[in-house]
Design a protein around this motif. Structure first.
Motif, PDB file in Angstrom:
ATOM      1  N   ALA A  15       0.817  -1.218   0.000  1.00 35.68           N
ATOM      2  CA  ALA A  15       0.000   0.000   0.000  1.00 35.68           C
ATOM      3  C   ALA A  15       0.848   1.264   0.000  1.00 35.68           C
ATOM      4  O   ALA A  15       0.397   2.311  -0.445  1.00 35.68           O
ATOM      5  CB  ALA A  15      -0.912  -0.003   1.226  1.00 35.68           C
ATOM      6  N   GLY A  16       2.068   1.179   0.493  1.00 29.73           N
ATOM      7  CA  GLY A  16       2.897   2.377   0.536  1.00 29.73           C
ATOM      8  C   GLY A  16       4.218   2.138   1.216  1.00 29.73           C
ATOM      9  O   GLY A  16       4.562   1.002   1.547  1.00 29.73           O
ATOM     10  N   THR A  17       4.933   3.221   1.431  1.00 29.13           N
ATOM     11  CA  THR A  17       6.276   3.126   2.000  1.00 29.13           C
ATOM     12  C   THR A  17       6.318   3.805   3.361  1.00 29.13           C
ATOM     13  O   THR A  17       5.468   4.644   3.684  1.00 29.13           O
ATOM     14  CB  THR A  17       7.290   3.807   1.069  1.00 29.13           C
ATOM     15  OG1 THR A  17       6.850   5.152   0.836  1.00 29.13           O
ATOM     16  CG2 THR A  17       7.378   3.085  -0.253  1.00 29.13           C
ATOM     17  N   LEU A  18       7.329   3.446   4.141  1.00 24.61           N
ATOM     18  CA  LEU A  18       7.511   4.014   5.472  1.00 24.61           C
ATOM     19  C   LEU A  18       8.961   4.449   5.629  1.00 24.61           C
ATOM     20  O   LEU A  18       9.876   3.714   5.236  1.00 24.61           O
ATOM     21  CB  LEU A  18       7.140   2.963   6.525  1.00 24.61           C
ATOM     22  CG  LEU A  18       7.282   3.394   7.990  1.00 24.61           C
ATOM     23  CD1 LEU A  18       6.177   2.780   8.831  1.00 24.61           C
ATOM     24  CD2 LEU A  18       8.639   3.027   8.557  1.00 24.61           C
ATOM     25  N   GLY A  34       7.097  -3.353  -5.506  1.00 25.95           N
ATOM     26  CA  GLY A  34       6.702  -1.966  -5.659  1.00 25.95           C
ATOM     27  C   GLY A  34       5.287  -1.748  -5.156  1.00 25.95           C
ATOM     28  O   GLY A  34       4.540  -2.704  -4.909  1.00 25.95           O
ATOM     29  N   VAL A  35       4.919  -0.478  -5.000  1.00 22.80           N
ATOM     30  CA  VAL A  35       3.581  -0.149  -4.523  1.00 22.80           C
ATOM     31  C   VAL A  35       2.548  -0.741  -5.469  1.00 22.80           C
ATOM     32  O   VAL A  35       2.730  -0.727  -6.694  1.00 22.80           O
ATOM     33  CB  VAL A  35       3.432   1.380  -4.392  1.00 22.80           C
ATOM     34  CG1 VAL A  35       1.990   1.763  -4.092  1.00 22.80           C
ATOM     35  CG2 VAL A  35       4.356   1.892  -3.284  1.00 22.80           C
ATOM     36  N   ASP A  36       1.472  -1.270  -4.897  1.00 19.96           N
ATOM     37  CA  ASP A  36       0.338  -1.900  -5.588  1.00 19.96           C
ATOM     38  C   ASP A  36       0.585  -3.362  -5.982  1.00 19.96           C
ATOM     39  O   ASP A  36      -0.352  -4.043  -6.396  1.00 19.96           O
ATOM     40  CB  ASP A  36      -0.084  -1.120  -6.839  1.00 19.96           C
ATOM     41  CG  ASP A  36      -0.934   0.080  -6.475  1.00 19.96           C
ATOM     42  OD1 ASP A  36      -1.489   0.077  -5.363  1.00 19.96           O
ATOM     43  OD2 ASP A  36      -1.010   1.019  -7.266  1.00 19.96           O
ATOM     44  N   GLU A  37       1.800  -3.836  -5.824  1.00 22.55           N
ATOM     45  CA  GLU A  37       2.036  -5.239  -6.159  1.00 22.55           C
ATOM     46  C   GLU A  37       1.461  -6.152  -5.076  1.00 22.55           C
ATOM     47  O   GLU A  37       1.425  -5.791  -3.892  1.00 22.55           O
ATOM     48  CB  GLU A  37       3.530  -5.508  -6.352  1.00 22.55           C
ATOM     49  CG  GLU A  37       3.992  -5.080  -7.744  1.00 22.55           C
ATOM     50  CD  GLU A  37       5.379  -5.561  -8.094  1.00 22.55           C
ATOM     51  OE1 GLU A  37       5.511  -6.306  -9.075  1.00 22.55           O
ATOM     52  OE2 GLU A  37       6.332  -5.173  -7.406  1.00 22.55           O
TER      53      GLU A  37
END
Lengths: 95, 95, 95, 95, 95
Positions: free
Chosen positions: D7-10, D50-53
């Motif tokens: 969903a995203g990065t931190l 990656g995001v959305d994978e």
């Protein structure tokens, strides 16, 4: 790992000897949208976190993989202070 | 770690040899606001806790990181007796 | 550890070689008041437990800390047969 | 293992030294029917996701069994990017 | 251990090198009465299980105690194909 907000401190003078000198923090769990879930954990602080800071903690045997907690009866450790995270392209938390 | 109140004792005369001499306590889990959650755990006592005391326990492999429980089939250990903790600046428990 | 009542037996002739000769029991989980929770676990029996007996089991890596289960792909072991426990001064179970 | 969608990065600049250089991803859990469960985990990325994978992650001590995470205070690792899975003969996800 | 029914297969061509050649199965969890719980796990198959078979799986570090999964980032392994189990004297499943 999971996210949480440091809610307060815990004092335990009588404890397993291996835990002497450790700082215990009460951490309220957060979900991915930065809302409290109602859950909590008491974690050893390995990074100098303060009350109200948003942190990331590791649980289980992984909580013993810091210099501070190695081979200690500790099942939760704060291993990072969070700067920011985003979900679906939106910032959910910014320090 | 999680918090609990020692609710009582458990006796098991027939058990794995490695557990001989251990004291088993029934611990009712507490949330961060010092309320019972309905959950419980049976934990080995590594610190001399008594009935009604509020304690902190470690679970999983971390429960085997005390002198008493090392290499034993034990997945929960009381590793501290709690003096006090606070949440959001308010004391939630004081011994 | 958690408490359970041995509900029955399980047979699995095709299994990982390391598990040959083990007895698998279906254990219904009990809460601290000796009521079924609806949960269950299939555990290896390390103490000669029989159907209907109330037992204590260990989970996770601690389940491998018996002579029988060491280094085996087993995540739950019955390590004691319970004689009695009490909660808040009242006996909740007596063998 | 369980399934999730990145969903995203931190970002966490202040962290345990052993975690330097790791990429932390916020992963929303998926059920077997490819629906979000509401749960999440923050996982270290070991495969360049990656995001959305849609990914598969391992938890607990198993999360430390990659070259990247060995002996690190990490309890969740993305160890595969999912191409497809099916349930009851129907494809539930196709990359 | 817990019980499940193999619901389908999962393909992940991009994965941690240590996982090359492993078969991943989507397993729907069963309760002690042979009903689906809604939960699932993706498990490595160590016993040659097929779709629709009822299996027993181990989780956590115990999932790494097979020849196939040793030291791999795998937290669930199918370690037995179930022939039958009974609860309260009644057969709940017969292969």
């Amino acid at each position: 790992m999971h996210l949480g907000r440091v809610a307060g401190t815990l004092v335990a003078s009588r404890k397993e000897e291996l835990l002497e000198g450790m700082k215990f923090l009460v951490v309220r769990q957060l979900n991915a949208d930065n809302e409290e879930t109602g859950g909590y954990v008491v974690a050893v602080d390995a990074v100098g976190a303060g009350v109200d800071e948003v942190v990331m903690y590791a649980s289980g045997s992984s909580a013993r993989q810091t210099e501070l907690t190695r081979d200690k009866p500790c099942d939760a450790v704060i291993m990072a202070i969070v700067d920011t995270w985003e979900v679906n392209g939106e910032t959910r938390y910014q320090k």
